[in-house]
Motif scaffolding. Structure first.
Motif, mmCIF file in Angstrom:
data_model
loop_
_atom_site.group_PDB
_atom_site.id
_atom_site.type_symbol
_atom_site.label_atom_id
_atom_site.label_comp_id
_atom_site.label_asym_id
_atom_site.label_seq_id
_atom_site.Cartn_x
_atom_site.Cartn_y
_atom_site.Cartn_z
ATOM 1 N N ALA A 122 -1.491 -0.958 -8.697
ATOM 2 C CA ALA A 122 -1.904 -2.096 -7.871
ATOM 3 C C ALA A 122 -1.759 -3.388 -8.667
ATOM 4 O O ALA A 122 -1.260 -4.407 -8.148
ATOM 5 C CB ALA A 122 -3.340 -1.911 -7.405
ATOM 6 N N PHE A 156 -8.951 -1.911 -3.775
ATOM 7 C CA PHE A 156 -7.854 -1.553 -4.683
ATOM 8 C C PHE A 156 -8.215 -1.889 -6.133
ATOM 9 O O PHE A 156 -7.576 -1.415 -7.058
ATOM 10 C CB PHE A 156 -6.573 -2.265 -4.255
ATOM 11 N N ASP A 168 0.858 -6.457 -7.558
ATOM 12 C CA ASP A 168 0.379 -7.813 -7.319
ATOM 13 C C ASP A 168 1.008 -8.811 -8.294
ATOM 14 O O ASP A 168 1.410 -9.912 -7.909
ATOM 15 C CB ASP A 168 -1.146 -7.858 -7.437
ATOM 16 N N LEU A 221 -2.401 -6.904 -2.491
ATOM 17 C CA LEU A 221 -3.535 -5.988 -2.572
ATOM 18 C C LEU A 221 -4.810 -6.735 -2.938
ATOM 19 O O LEU A 221 -5.898 -6.408 -2.443
ATOM 20 C CB LEU A 221 -3.235 -4.867 -3.569
ATOM 21 N N MET A 230 0.833 -1.207 0.000
ATOM 22 C CA MET A 230 0.000 0.000 0.000
ATOM 23 C C MET A 230 0.866 1.254 0.000
ATOM 24 O O MET A 230 0.544 2.240 -0.674
ATOM 25 C CB MET A 230 -0.929 -0.005 1.215
#
Length: 283
Positions: free
Chosen positions: A211, A278, A215, A229, A201
């Motif tokens: 995001a 997210f 990931d 996330l 974050m």
């Protein structure tokens, strides 16, 4: 002691998952929630899950047989008075858990074990509010319960060996692997998970990457099954914030929640359950 009747307190995401997994494993399950709407959602979840598992050949018996073992209650005393074992799955708010355990201590048989499905909090502190600290323990299940194999079993200061062994047996009968944890805030997985998720974050708010790419990097570069996330969206941003706040209080500044997490929770972006965290999700 054998466990046949198992009460689950709280019919949210974790409670309904625990109740479903227990019923599918052969336990007679009493599921309590003080909100009728939540009980209806839990019933719908279990019916849908059973239909899918039956279609995929994962059930050992018919879905009707499994559902027949689940009873829904809006009265906690009625749900728990005849239970051999209770698993509490209410929100991660200590005062709420203490109130639940006080009531359970009053209405349950003296031999009944009381387990809390907390991911961070002290079973010693929770058990101290009862007359059975030796029969109080933490069992940290993971979401989604029907798929995740691990249960962290956390002893409180006064938890007896008999209680630990019974909790481990219940978890194993539900098809889970277990690890034994000596009580410390955050146990094993939550401490690691909160740190990784919080750093993701922070990187997102710093503009290091999107995001999606954060990931993707952890899935493909570090072999994570799910990006941090994505996982927070699944767990719920409000749940993760409460966990971070508790760990920040107990373990210091390295667990201070990312400002972005606090902002998203204030805006109502709670993850999958609200339709946006997210990532955005269809209904």
């Amino acid at each position: 002691m054998n466990v046949n009747k198992l009460t689950v307190v709280g019919a949210g995401t974790m409670g309904q998952g625990i109740a479903y997994t227990a019923a599918a494993s052969g336990f007679e399950v009493m599921l309590f929630d003080n909100q009728a709407e939540q009980l209806d959602k839990a019933k719908g979840f279990m019916e849908g899950r059973l239909k899918r598992d039956e279609e995929r050949g994962r059930l050992k018996e018919s879905k009707e047989r499994v559902l027949s073992r689940v009873s829904l209650f809006s009265n906690l005393a009625k749900a728990a008075s005849d239970a051999d074992f209770v698993i509490e799955a209410v929100p991660e708010i200590l005062s709420v858990k203490l109130d639940v355990f006080k009531t359970l201590d009053e209405v349950c048989r003296s031999t009944t074990v009381l387990a809390t499905n907390t991911s961070t909090m002290s079973p010693t502190e929770i058990g101290a509010g009862t007359n059975r600290p030796d029969r109080t323990i933490a069992m940290h299940f993971f979401n989604p319960v029907h798929r995740m194999k691990l249960v962290e079993i956390v002893r409180g200061l006064d938890t007896s060996n008999e209680t630990y062994n019974l909790a481990r047996t219940v978890a194993q009968e539900m098809g889970k692997e277990t690890v034994e944890v000596n009580e410390f805030p955050g146990f094993i997985t939550s401490r690691i998970n909160c740190l990784v998720g919080n750093e993701a974050m922070v990187m997102l708010q710093e503009g290091v990457a999107s995001a999606k790419d954060i990931d993707k990097a952890l899935r493909l570069g570090l072999n994570y099954p799910m990006g941090p996330l994505e996982l927070v969206d699944l767990v719920g941003l409000d749940v993760r914030l409460r966990n971070m706040q508790y760990l920040h209080e107990k373990l210091g500044e390295k667990f201070k929640p990312a400002p972005l997490l606090e902002k998203y929770v204030k805006s109502g972006r709670l993850g999958r359950k609200s339709g946006e965290g997210f990532y955005k999700y269809d209904e």
